[in-house]
Enzyme design. Sequence first.
Site, PDB file in Angstrom:
ATOM      1  N   ARG A 170       0.896  -1.759  -0.296  1.00 44.20           N
ATOM      2  CA  ARG A 170      -0.571   0.073   0.019  1.00 44.20           C
ATOM      3  C   ARG A 170       1.089   0.909  -0.108  1.00 44.20           C
ATOM      4  NH1 ARG A 170      -1.079   4.411   2.398  1.00 44.20           N
ATOM      5  NH2 ARG A 170      -0.408   4.440   4.710  1.00 44.20           N
ATOM      6  N   ASP A 171       1.406   1.488   0.868  1.00 41.19           N
ATOM      7  CA  ASP A 171       2.554   2.588   1.061  1.00 41.19           C
ATOM      8  C   ASP A 171       3.597   2.712  -0.071  1.00 41.19           C
ATOM      9  OD1 ASP A 171       3.151   5.018   1.943  1.00 41.19           O
ATOM     10  OD2 ASP A 171       2.743   4.885   4.316  1.00 41.19           O
ATOM     11  N   GLU A 200      -4.391   9.930  10.243  1.00 45.49           N
ATOM     12  CA  GLU A 200      -3.714  10.764   9.161  1.00 45.49           C
ATOM     13  C   GLU A 200      -2.831  12.508   9.722  1.00 45.49           C
ATOM     14  OE1 GLU A 200      -4.736  12.371   5.292  1.00 45.49           O
ATOM     15  OE2 GLU A 200      -3.638  12.359   4.647  1.00 45.49           O
TER      16      GLU A 200
HETATM   17  C1  LIG Z   1      -1.891   8.679   4.990  1.00 42.88           C
HETATM   18  C2  LIG Z   1      -1.923   8.473   2.957  1.00 42.88           C
HETATM   19  O1  LIG Z   1      -0.481   8.597   2.142  1.00 42.88           O
HETATM   20  S1  LIG Z   1      -3.117   7.748   2.080  1.00 42.88           S
HETATM   21  C3  LIG Z   1      -3.652   7.292   1.111  1.00 42.88           C
HETATM   22  C4  LIG Z   1      -4.353   6.954   0.590  1.00 42.88           C
HETATM   23  N1  LIG Z   1      -3.902   6.362  -1.168  1.00 42.88           N
HETATM   24  C5  LIG Z   1      -4.529   6.810  -1.888  1.00 42.88           C
HETATM   25  O2  LIG Z   1      -4.638   8.460  -2.205  1.00 42.88           O
HETATM   26  C6  LIG Z   1      -3.787   6.160  -3.105  1.00 42.88           C
HETATM   27  C7  LIG Z   1      -5.313   5.868  -3.586  1.00 42.88           C
HETATM   28  N2  LIG Z   1      -5.375   7.326  -4.450  1.00 42.88           N
HETATM   29  C8  LIG Z   1      -7.064   7.161  -5.314  1.00 42.88           C
HETATM   30  O3  LIG Z   1      -7.179   6.410  -6.178  1.00 42.88           O
HETATM   31  C9  LIG Z   1      -7.768   7.946  -5.531  1.00 42.88           C
HETATM   32  O4  LIG Z   1      -7.275   9.507  -4.552  1.00 42.88           O
HETATM   33  C10 LIG Z   1      -9.327   8.382  -4.324  1.00 42.88           C
HETATM   34  C11 LIG Z   1     -10.112   7.108  -4.791  1.00 42.88           C
HETATM   35  C12 LIG Z   1      -8.743   7.346  -3.251  1.00 42.88           C
HETATM   36  C13 LIG Z   1     -10.194  10.037  -4.504  1.00 42.88           C
HETATM   37  O5  LIG Z   1      -9.877  10.095  -6.269  1.00 42.88           O
HETATM   38  P1  LIG Z   1     -11.028  11.344  -6.315  1.00 42.88           P
HETATM   39  O6  LIG Z   1     -12.064  10.933  -6.193  1.00 42.88           O
HETATM   40  O7  LIG Z   1     -10.452  11.793  -8.103  1.00 42.88           O
HETATM   41  O8  LIG Z   1     -10.234  12.491  -5.776  1.00 42.88           O
HETATM   42  P2  LIG Z   1      -8.852  13.249  -5.036  1.00 42.88           P
HETATM   43  O9  LIG Z   1      -7.965  12.114  -5.968  1.00 42.88           O
HETATM   44  O10 LIG Z   1      -8.712  14.814  -5.912  1.00 42.88           O
HETATM   45  O11 LIG Z   1      -8.773  13.254  -3.184  1.00 42.88           O
HETATM   46  C14 LIG Z   1      -9.087  14.005  -2.701  1.00 42.88           C
HETATM   47  C15 LIG Z   1     -10.573  13.504  -2.164  1.00 42.88           C
HETATM   48  O12 LIG Z   1     -10.662  13.150  -0.968  1.00 42.88           O
HETATM   49  C16 LIG Z   1     -11.166  13.610   0.003  1.00 42.88           C
HETATM   50  N3  LIG Z   1     -10.875  12.700   0.920  1.00 42.88           N
HETATM   51  C17 LIG Z   1      -8.819  13.033   1.536  1.00 42.88           C
HETATM   52  N4  LIG Z   1      -9.104  12.154   2.327  1.00 42.88           N
HETATM   53  C18 LIG Z   1     -10.082  12.070   2.717  1.00 42.88           C
HETATM   54  C19 LIG Z   1     -10.368  10.867   4.046  1.00 42.88           C
HETATM   55  N5  LIG Z   1      -9.521  10.474   4.436  1.00 42.88           N
HETATM   56  N6  LIG Z   1     -12.483  10.054   3.671  1.00 42.88           N
HETATM   57  C20 LIG Z   1     -12.768  10.454   2.801  1.00 42.88           C
HETATM   58  N7  LIG Z   1     -12.800  11.641   1.570  1.00 42.88           N
HETATM   59  C21 LIG Z   1     -11.034  12.096   2.165  1.00 42.88           C
HETATM   60  C22 LIG Z   1     -10.755  14.837   0.089  1.00 42.88           C
HETATM   61  O13 LIG Z   1     -11.674  15.563   0.307  1.00 42.88           O
HETATM   62  C23 LIG Z   1     -11.451  15.314  -1.673  1.00 42.88           C
HETATM   63  O14 LIG Z   1     -12.945  15.033  -1.954  1.00 42.88           O
HETATM   64  P3  LIG Z   1     -12.957  16.487  -2.615  1.00 42.88           P
HETATM   65  O15 LIG Z   1     -12.805  16.188  -4.395  1.00 42.88           O
HETATM   66  O16 LIG Z   1     -14.206  16.382  -2.326  1.00 42.88           O
HETATM   67  O17 LIG Z   1     -12.920  17.924  -1.716  1.00 42.88           O
END
Ligand SMILES: CC(=O)SCCNC(=O)CCNC(=O)[C@H](O)C(C)(C)COP(=O)(O)OP(=O)(O)OC[C@H]1O[C@@H](n2cnc3c(N)ncnc32)[C@H](O)[C@@H]1OP(=O)(O)O
Length: 523
Positions: A15-16, A145
């Site tokens: 994951r990370d 986080e």
């Molecule tokens: C600590 C860490 O390392 S966390 C790592 C988490 N993993 C990742 O980010 C990798 C995978 N990520 C992804 O595939 C994408 O970013 C997704 C599917 C999670 C989201 O994708 P998208 O909907 O396109 O949005 P984006 O990538 O811009 O993510 C930001 C959105 O997530 C929301 N968000 C941020 N943190 C969280 C959370 N903890 N729970 C829910 N939503 C969250 C933000 O508010 C933002 O929403 P908004 O667009 O309504 O303002």
Amino acid sequence: MSHKPKITLMDTTLRDGEQTQGVSFAPGEKVSIAQALLGRLKVDRIEVASAGVSQGEQEAVKKINQWASQHGYLDRVEVLGFVDHTRSVDWITSTGGKVINLLTKGSEKHCRMQLRQSPEQHIENIHKTIDYALEQGVQVNVYLEDWSNGYQDSPEYVYNLITALHEREIGHFMLPDTLGVMSPQEVSIAINDMVTRFPDLAFDFHPHNDYGLATANVMAAVAAGIRSIHCTINCLGERAGNASLAEVAVVLRDKMQIELSIDEEHIVDVSQMVESFSGKFVACNAPILGSDVFTQTAGIHADGDKKGGLYVTNLTPERFARKRTYALGKLAGKASLEQNLDEMGISLSEEDQQKVLAKVIQLGDSKQVITPEDLPFIIADVLGSNDAARVVLIDCTTFGRLNGDSTVELTVAIDGTQQSAKGEGNGAYDAFVHALDEILENYAELQRPRLIDYQVHIPKGGKTNALTEASITWELDTGRKMTTRGVHSNQVVAAMYATLKAINSNVSDLGQFTAFESSTIGA
Ligand SMILES: CC(=O)SCCNC(=O)CCNC(=O)[C@H](O)C(C)(C)COP(=O)(O)OP(=O)(O)OC[C@H]1O[C@@H](n2cnc3c(N)ncnc32)[C@H](O)[C@@H]1OP(=O)(O)O
């Protein structure tokens, strides 16, 4: 009888680790890594994906869960999910998963500015997601986080969040130093505070390595009362990575007398698997894992080891199924040479050893890299024997064009008799290999080992007429690996030299050079 404290490790390479820039594991690779982590390395828990990422990711997690379920590991496979009520949980259950690591905001700033929610709204949404997860039979752990910055900016926010979740059925509260900003002292103070305030909760610590302090911070976290640590193979992870599992395991065992489930003998083979699938190479001096870390370079060290292991520490290579080696170069002494000769079963008179050592130092002085595989050739050169190199490159012509195969006309001498062949292939090196294989067809003992890595280096500075060095790593039938080098202004010819060196070294398997049992060099 004293009981050692037990710490569990959660590996988040899948994951990370996949948040390392440029790393993307194929589904099959993810499954193999998961199996190696749980099955061979005996990691306690693994985090394998973020929910919702992609179809390929979903397939991979499904396969990991199928395998884990067959082996009774299912509740040790975790997926990071978001505070999105049903979405992440549904994604996890669609893969057969049983554990969500729910990403909540451990920082008021993130809560207000990224989610654009009040802490109360966020807490309400977290409860909804937890309710849904538990209804679906999914166990919940909670990430806070950016807890490190959140705790510094507003500890009250962190306390309130945990208090609001305190009564819920939550396995682990996971405290990330998301941006790797903490020092050991800061970790110590913050974690002491958390475990003292909430003594009945199970806290994990999730370090990052931005200041190079991840492993030191792990020590501080464990000393402060943390009972579970997150880490990755090869220090993969976003930006500067997470804590390296190899470092964490040995430091906790050797420096804090902690009991762990990790099987150290598999640390290196799992690291090599991740290296190959991630395309991110481990630095040669990375503790435990790097290619050079069990090599003594200074002659004095080789001498001390020969006189009773004077430079051996608790960190022995044998713990990790590796071997100590002694470098050959300008810093080598007679003990360095003897250690290598012993290893290869070659015995030389004292006078011959002195001549060979002088040559090794002279070559080292001219910046040449000398490997144990070079030693037979150096001996042959110095002592005037031609036995070492049975196959010698005499001439070759290469031809290639933009669209189409390359061709090579090759002439080599085998035991002094010249032989030629033509080869065609996908590039000049491939064509050379085909021509060479044709010539070697009648010599069962002269076979090319399996090529596993091929690198070409030029000196820094970008001169186009510089000498190039081809460095090829091979795997012998015995499973042993060796690296041979060739140097030439033409990089394909450099690779040809490296290849012939491997074939000559491989005669009757490395380590038993029949050539050196001859009267010229033999005992
Ligand atoms: C600590 C860490 O390392 S966390 C790592 C988490 N993993 C990742 O980010 C990798 C995978 N990520 C992804 O595939 C994408 O970013 C997704 C599917 C999670 C989201 O994708 P998208 O909907 O396109 O949005 P984006 O990538 O811009 O993510 C930001 C959105 O997530 C929301 N968000 C941020 N943190 C969280 C959370 N903890 N729970 C829910 N939503 C969250 C933000 O508010 C933002 O929403 P908004 O667009 O309504 O303002």
